[in-house]
Design an enzyme around this catalytic site. Structure first.
Site, PDB file in Angstrom:
ATOM      1  CE1 TYR A 155      -3.443   2.746   0.086  1.00 17.69           C
ATOM      2  CE2 TYR A 155      -2.366   3.443   2.117  1.00 17.69           C
ATOM      3  CZ  TYR A 155      -3.261   3.688   1.083  1.00 17.69           C
ATOM      4  OH  TYR A 155      -3.962   4.868   1.042  1.00 17.69           O
ATOM      5  CE  LYS A 159      -2.868   6.477  -2.486  1.00 21.03           C
ATOM      6  NZ  LYS A 159      -4.009   6.853  -3.359  1.00 21.03           N
TER       7      LYS A 159
END
Length: 373
Positions: A155, A159
């Site tokens: 994650y 990002k």
């Protein structure tokens, strides 16, 4: 900006819906195009009941479908990209998270170039800045300090790389000869009514005699109310289309916080729900260094078992660090360049969120009553 149009990806999500609700109040906006993989029927209904004369186009499609994205971007002035797979515990396969968050963003940037969309706003996250260690304290950090996450977890990594791609795309030449202008917003932990994370915490507590999980009591965070994050995206959309303001915004990223008091994640959950009788778990818990090393041990076991068995630990080193760090950021740069001021005060945000939690508590009681009859 006369007669401009906006595409919002992830529009069926917690933040995406709030952005759409604020967008339809914008002057000179002729169309809002909303894109998500699937819209719940009640979300569709809400979009069409916003009481606006602005054209509302609902599109269902995958962020990995390049043809779908190309069609969605045709004739659009601004893209606000909030679609993402938020996963800090590893529920989804690593490649799935990378595909949605990174490849999906790259696909969308390419679609903007091909469809000659001049402005692109990326909803990033404070996770791209860290925290990298619960031992390091960052209070009222700012953009010039160049904080960067060193986690390889899918994650924060996906990002971070997606944000880099967005900012690197600033100045790209569009198919019609124009120029693409981009910026990224890094919200703090977003809370508010309808928050999926808060929903899970409250439901878990209601099933546990009203006792909230104590998972982030060592932290100092500056949570931000969802409507204030949505408002920052609206201001960025205005700013990138304003020739004077745009010069300062292009290729920049901004931390988005508000005037919610700096507090631990546990204290936030308690403050928002105490009116309904929920309380924090007061039982003994592991000291933070031990908790971190337990997470490391569980991750090691998971790695060793991977060829034979898919064991997913209940928590990992990244989550322990994220939940227990002293890590806050100022919104002064957004204030300076975007003209950002929080729309909703802490008192109002607290009241709205608490009222929503009250409806969850009431629904839970009604369910229990129905079962006991």
């Amino acid at each position: 900006m006369p007669g401009w149009s906006c595409l919002v990806t992830g529009a069926g999500g917690f933040l995406g819906q709030r952005i759409v609700q604020l967008l339809v109040q914008e002057k000179d906006l002729k169309e809002v195009r909303v894109l998500d993989k699937v819209f719940r029927p009640e979300t569709r209904e809400e979009f069409f009941n916003l009481g606006t004369s602005i054209k509302m186009t609902v599109l269902e499609g995958d962020i990995l479908d390049t043809q779908c994205l190309r069609r969605a971007c045709q004739g659009i002035s601004v893209v606000i990209h909030t679609a993402a797979l938020i996963d800090v515990t590893g529920v989804n396969p690593r490649q799935t998270i990378l595909d949605v968050n990174l490849k999906g963003t790259q696909n969308l940037l390419e679609a903007c170039v091909q469809a000659s969309v001049p402005a692109f706003i990326y909803c990033s996250t404070v996770d791209v800045a860290g925290p990298n260690s619960y031992k390091k304290i960052i209070l009222n950090g700012h953009e010039e300090q160049n904080h960067e996450s060193t986690w390889s977890d899918p994650y924060p990594y996906s990002k971070k790389m997606a944000e880099k791609a967005v900012l690197a795309a600033n100045g790209s030449i569009l198919k019609n000869g124009g120029t693409l202008h981009t910026c990224a917003l890094r919200p703090m932990y977003i809370y508010g009514d309808r928050s999926p994370f808060l929903f899970n915490e409250i439901i878990r507590a209601l099933k546990n005699k009203g006792i909230l999980n104590a998972t982030g009591k060592f932290s100092i965070a500056n949570p931000v109310y969802v409507e204030n994050v949505a408002w920052a995206h609206i201001l960025a959309a205005r700013g990138l289309q304003d020739p004077e303001k745009s010069q300062n915004i292009q290729g920049q990223f901004y931390y988005i916080s508000d005037d919610t008091p700096h507090q631990s994640y546990d204290d936030l959950n308690y403050t928002l729900s105490k009116e309904w009788g929920l309380c924090l778990d007061s039982s003994w818990s592991l000291p933070l260094p031990l908790l971190y090393w337990l997470a490391f041990l569980l991750e090691t076991v998971s790695f060793l078992l991977r060829p034979f068995y898919n064991y997913r630990p209940p928590f990992n080193c990244h989550l322990v660090t994220l939940s227990n760090s002293k890590f806050t950021f100022s919104y002064k740069k957004a204030q300076r360049d975007l003209g950002y001021e929080p729309l909703v005060s802490w008192e109002e945000a607290k009241q709205k969120t608490s009222e929503w939690i009250g409806t969850l508590v009431e629904q839970h009681r009604e369910t229990l009553d129905a079962k006991s009859q």
